[in-house]
Structures are given as structure tokens and as C-alpha cells.
Design a protein around this motif. Structure first.
Motif, PDB file in Angstrom:
ATOM      1  N   MET A   1      80.933 -30.996 -13.833  1.00 45.24           N
ATOM      2  CA  MET A   1      80.230 -31.529 -14.982  1.00 45.24           C
ATOM      3  C   MET A   1      78.791 -31.034 -14.970  1.00 45.24           C
ATOM      4  O   MET A   1      78.166 -30.939 -13.926  1.00 45.24           O
ATOM      5  CB  MET A   1      80.258 -33.051 -14.958  1.00 45.24           C
ATOM      6  CG  MET A   1      79.439 -33.668 -16.068  1.00 45.24           C
ATOM      7  SD  MET A   1      79.495 -35.446 -16.029  1.00 45.24           S
ATOM      8  CE  MET A   1      79.860 -35.751 -17.723  1.00 45.24           C
ATOM      9  N   THR A   2      78.285 -30.762 -16.152  1.00 41.58           N
ATOM     10  CA  THR A   2      76.884 -30.411 -16.327  1.00 41.58           C
ATOM     11  C   THR A   2      76.221 -31.533 -17.107  1.00 41.58           C
ATOM     12  O   THR A   2      76.716 -31.954 -18.150  1.00 41.58           O
ATOM     13  CB  THR A   2      76.732 -29.081 -17.087  1.00 41.58           C
ATOM     14  OG1 THR A   2      77.433 -28.062 -16.365  1.00 41.58           O
ATOM     15  CG2 THR A   2      75.279 -28.689 -17.210  1.00 41.58           C
ATOM     16  N   TRP A   3      75.104 -32.042 -16.593  1.00 46.94           N
ATOM     17  CA  TRP A   3      74.403 -33.193 -17.147  1.00 46.94           C
ATOM     18  C   TRP A   3      73.039 -32.707 -17.616  1.00 46.94           C
ATOM     19  O   TRP A   3      72.157 -32.442 -16.814  1.00 46.94           O
ATOM     20  CB  TRP A   3      74.262 -34.240 -16.049  1.00 46.94           C
ATOM     21  CG  TRP A   3      73.877 -35.603 -16.444  1.00 46.94           C
ATOM     22  CD1 TRP A   3      72.608 -36.077 -16.628  1.00 46.94           C
ATOM     23  CD2 TRP A   3      74.742 -36.719 -16.651  1.00 46.94           C
ATOM     24  NE1 TRP A   3      72.631 -37.399 -16.935  1.00 46.94           N
ATOM     25  CE2 TRP A   3      73.930 -37.831 -16.964  1.00 46.94           C
ATOM     26  CE3 TRP A   3      76.122 -36.876 -16.606  1.00 46.94           C
ATOM     27  CZ2 TRP A   3      74.465 -39.083 -17.219  1.00 46.94           C
ATOM     28  CZ3 TRP A   3      76.648 -38.121 -16.857  1.00 46.94           C
ATOM     29  CH2 TRP A   3      75.820 -39.218 -17.164  1.00 46.94           C
ATOM     30  N   ARG A  16      74.119 -29.977 -12.170  1.00 40.00           N
ATOM     31  CA  ARG A  16      75.494 -29.484 -12.097  1.00 40.00           C
ATOM     32  C   ARG A  16      76.199 -30.060 -10.868  1.00 40.00           C
ATOM     33  O   ARG A  16      75.696 -29.945  -9.759  1.00 40.00           O
ATOM     34  CB  ARG A  16      75.507 -27.961 -12.045  1.00 40.00           C
ATOM     35  CG  ARG A  16      75.063 -27.356 -13.352  1.00 40.00           C
ATOM     36  CD  ARG A  16      75.040 -25.836 -13.320  1.00 40.00           C
ATOM     37  NE  ARG A  16      74.718 -25.296 -14.616  1.00 40.00           N
ATOM     38  CZ  ARG A  16      73.489 -25.187 -15.110  1.00 40.00           C
ATOM     39  NH1 ARG A  16      72.464 -25.590 -14.389  1.00 40.00           N
ATOM     40  NH2 ARG A  16      73.282 -24.684 -16.308  1.00 40.00           N
ATOM     41  N   HIS A  18      78.633 -33.129  -8.800  1.00 41.10           N
ATOM     42  CA  HIS A  18      78.492 -34.507  -8.323  1.00 41.10           C
ATOM     43  C   HIS A  18      77.223 -34.708  -7.503  1.00 41.10           C
ATOM     44  O   HIS A  18      76.479 -35.674  -7.714  1.00 41.10           O
ATOM     45  CB  HIS A  18      79.734 -34.879  -7.505  1.00 41.10           C
ATOM     46  CG  HIS A  18      79.696 -36.265  -6.962  1.00 41.10           C
ATOM     47  ND1 HIS A  18      79.974 -37.366  -7.747  1.00 41.10           N
ATOM     48  CD2 HIS A  18      79.393 -36.731  -5.733  1.00 41.10           C
ATOM     49  CE1 HIS A  18      79.844 -38.451  -7.005  1.00 41.10           C
ATOM     50  NE2 HIS A  18      79.504 -38.093  -5.786  1.00 41.10           N
ATOM     51  N   ARG A  73      79.259 -36.941 -24.473  1.00 40.07           N
ATOM     52  CA  ARG A  73      80.028 -36.315 -23.397  1.00 40.07           C
ATOM     53  C   ARG A  73      81.147 -35.490 -23.997  1.00 40.07           C
ATOM     54  O   ARG A  73      81.870 -35.971 -24.859  1.00 40.07           O
ATOM     55  CB  ARG A  73      80.611 -37.377 -22.471  1.00 40.07           C
ATOM     56  CG  ARG A  73      79.564 -38.063 -21.629  1.00 40.07           C
ATOM     57  CD  ARG A  73      80.131 -39.311 -20.976  1.00 40.07           C
ATOM     58  NE  ARG A  73      79.164 -39.976 -20.139  1.00 40.07           N
ATOM     59  CZ  ARG A  73      78.230 -40.811 -20.572  1.00 40.07           C
ATOM     60  NH1 ARG A  73      78.142 -41.073 -21.862  1.00 40.07           N
ATOM     61  NH2 ARG A  73      77.389 -41.388 -19.734  1.00 40.07           N
ATOM     62  N   LYS A  79      88.849 -35.181 -18.588  1.00 40.44           N
ATOM     63  CA  LYS A  79      87.674 -35.337 -17.727  1.00 40.44           C
ATOM     64  C   LYS A  79      86.415 -34.956 -18.486  1.00 40.44           C
ATOM     65  O   LYS A  79      86.408 -34.011 -19.271  1.00 40.44           O
ATOM     66  CB  LYS A  79      87.793 -34.450 -16.493  1.00 40.44           C
ATOM     67  CG  LYS A  79      88.925 -34.823 -15.580  1.00 40.44           C
ATOM     68  CD  LYS A  79      88.953 -33.931 -14.379  1.00 40.44           C
ATOM     69  CE  LYS A  79      90.137 -34.320 -13.497  1.00 40.44           C
ATOM     70  NZ  LYS A  79      90.217 -33.470 -12.316  1.00 40.44           N
ATOM     71  N   ALA A  80      85.327 -35.686 -18.216  1.00 43.23           N
ATOM     72  CA  ALA A  80      84.031 -35.334 -18.798  1.00 43.23           C
ATOM     73  C   ALA A  80      83.548 -34.040 -18.149  1.00 43.23           C
ATOM     74  O   ALA A  80      83.559 -33.917 -16.928  1.00 43.23           O
ATOM     75  CB  ALA A  80      83.033 -36.448 -18.572  1.00 43.23           C
ATOM     76  N   VAL A  81      83.171 -33.069 -18.967  1.00 42.34           N
ATOM     77  CA  VAL A  81      82.730 -31.771 -18.438  1.00 42.34           C
ATOM     78  C   VAL A  81      81.273 -31.471 -18.761  1.00 42.34           C
ATOM     79  O   VAL A  81      80.663 -30.613 -18.121  1.00 42.34           O
ATOM     80  CB  VAL A  81      83.620 -30.614 -18.940  1.00 42.34           C
ATOM     81  CG1 VAL A  81      85.029 -30.755 -18.391  1.00 42.34           C
ATOM     82  CG2 VAL A  81      83.622 -30.535 -20.454  1.00 42.34           C
ATOM     83  N   ALA A  82      80.710 -32.154 -19.756  1.00 43.59           N
ATOM     84  CA  ALA A  82      79.304 -31.934 -20.099  1.00 43.59           C
ATOM     85  C   ALA A  82      78.727 -33.202 -20.705  1.00 43.59           C
ATOM     86  O   ALA A  82      79.429 -33.961 -21.381  1.00 43.59           O
ATOM     87  CB  ALA A  82      79.156 -30.772 -21.074  1.00 43.59           C
TER      88      ALA A  82
END
Length: 98
Positions: A1-3, A16, A18, A73, A79-82
Motif C-alpha cells: 500500500m502507498t499512503w 510505502r 507496512h 482508498r 485489499k487497499a492498495v493506495a
């Protein structure tokens, strides 16, 4: 995931994975003295997107801050990816974290 965190504060960057995300939230809690709060006001969803309307607040250095935000998101294969955050008052949030 990218936040993705927008703005110009020291927290404004794309995190990027966890480990980086856990570090981001640890830093937010450290800077706010544990006062950071997120209140969920509404949630909108479909197969590929989750949009959260929320209110975020914190205290830092004797200042109290609260702002409406939109958190979006992107979802792929369940699954959340961004993640992207949109501020109600970006300048005030940048000032709080700087």
C-alpha cells in the motif's frame, strides 16, 4: 500500500508498505502527544474505492487543531492498495505539524 500525505509539513510524503506506515502513525502520535483523533462521519464504497468523510483533530505545542477531511482508498483484489488524504485546511495542518 502507498499512503499519500499532501502538504508541506515534515509528515507530507508518500509512505510505502507496512513498516513506513507504522512509522508515520507513530510519529503523528509522538508529535501530538497522543492527542491525534479521527472521527468517521460517513463512508462511501464500491468495488474499487472506499471514501471516508471524517474530522481529524490534534493538539501540539499548546495549539488545538481540527479539520474536515476526505480519505480515499483504492481497492484491488479486496485489499487497499493506495490512500490519499484531502484536507479541509491544508495550510493550518501544515503549520501544526511543522
Amino acid at each position: 500500500m502507498t499512503w499519500h500525505i499532501p502538504g508541506r509539513s515534515p509528515l507530507s510524503v508518500a509512505y510505502r508498505g507496512h513498516q513506513e506506515l507504522v512509522g508515520f502513525f507513530g510519529r503523528v502520535m509522538e508529535l501530538s502527544g497522543g492527542s491525534f483523533r479521527l472521527r468517521i462521519d460517513d463512508v462511501l464504497t464500491d468495488e474499487s474505492r472506499v471514501v471516508v468523510l471524517c474530522t481529524v483533530s490534534a493538539e501540539r505545542n499548546g495549539r488545538t487543531w481540527s479539520s474536515p477531511e476526505v480519505h480515499a482508498r483504492e481497492v484491488a483484489d479486496g485489499k487497499a492498495v493506495a490512500f490519499r488524504e484531502f484536507q479541509g485546511d491544508q495550510q493550518t495542518e501544515d503549520e501544526l505539524w511543522s
